[in-house]
Design a protein around this motif. Structure first.
Motif: not given
Length: 291
Positions: A20-36
């Motif tokens: 299964x999966x759950x999906x949401x329609x994205x208007x805008x990517x606000x932030x992406x990063x890889x933390x520690x």
């Protein structure tokens, strides 16, 4: 790790929720990063508002976060007759802190969150939740909750573990040894509340978690709430109590009138919802309590 494809974020976790999966329609990517510690995404969605995603799993959306934050906080606090001092483990978005400080009996709130980037980004993008960090009752420590509790024994009335799902940095928060650690950090009659998963998805894993809790707590119960953006639309909490004088599944020790509920700004929790949260489908009740 990028779960966004053609304008949709899809939560696909075959190890946790196969098929299964759950999906949401994205208007805008606000932030992406890889933390520690983890992959962090914050997106603005079409219908669920701002969404925090850690390691590909939805943690909260501004549309429905209150049902989770209020219930994981007020269920254990209202099971306790006098929750003066509360510890929050995790909860880097600030939502649980926002709710805990509302309880009129609470005098001190201590929070330990391992990932400072979740805190910083929540303050920037989820201010309606992260406002909990600004309350004078709260003291935030960036660090390891295990080590913190080892150094603070017999101190707290209530411990709330607001963790992500049992993968990555949160996996140890679902083990029996963690409940022993929490027990040692509690005062007499103390109560714990932890994210416990959905009974629609893994009944046996929940029962295993409850059994781990039973090794150290006189009473253990499972309560549920509705969160549309979580897999299967609901999630539960494993609640343990050191107090043998009253059942967790009875009426709450502290009841609030609707006027008091409204004054605190609660949207989901009420005394009626408290009682209802412990009412489970018959086959689940038999599996958790009778088998």
């Amino acid at each position: 790790m990028n779960g966004i494809h053609e304008g949709w974020f899809s939560e696909i976790q075959d190890d946790l929720w196969p098929g299964q999966c759950f999906s949401l329609k994205v208007k805008k990517i606000l932030h992406e990063e890889k933390s520690k510690y983890q992959d962090i995404k914050i997106v603005e969605t079409e219908t669920f508002g701002t969404c925090l995603i850690l390691d590909g799993i939805i943690q909260c959306t501004s549309r429905d976060e209150m049902s989770y934050q209020e219930m994981i906080s007020f269920l254990p606090m209202c099971c306790h007759p006098e929750p003066r001092k509360v510890l929050i483990v995790g909860g880097g978005d600030g939502g649980v802190a926002r709710e805990v400080v509302k309880h009129p009996d609470v005098e001190e709130v201590h929070q330990v969150e391992i990932d400072d980037r979740v805190v910083d980004l929540s303050k920037q993008y989820l201010p309606n939740m992260a406002c909990g960090f600004e309350h004078p009752k709260l003291r935030l420590t960036i660090g390891d909750g295990f080590e913190y509790m080892k150094q603070h024994k017999n101190e707290f009335d209530v411990i709330i573990t607001d963790s992500s799902d049992p993968i990555g940095p949160a996996v140890s928060l679902f083990q029996e040894s963690y409940y022993e650690l929490m027990k040692n950090a509690l005062r007499k009659g103390g109560i714990v509340s932890s994210q416990g998963g959905s009974y629609w998805l893994d009944q046996d894993y929940i029962k295993k978690t409850m059994n781990g809790c039973k090794q150290h707590f006189a009473q253990v119960a499972y309560a549920v709430t509705s969160v549309p953006s979580y897999p299967s639309g609901n999630i539960g909490f494993v609640i343990g109590s050191l107090d043998t004088s009253r059942s967790l599944r009875d009426e709450p020790a502290r009841k609030f009138t609707n006027k008091e509920i409204d004054k605190m700004g609660l949207k989901y929790y009420s005394t009626a919802m408290h009682k209802a949260a412990f009412t489970l489908p018959r086959y689940i009740e038999k599996h958790f309590y009778e088998s």
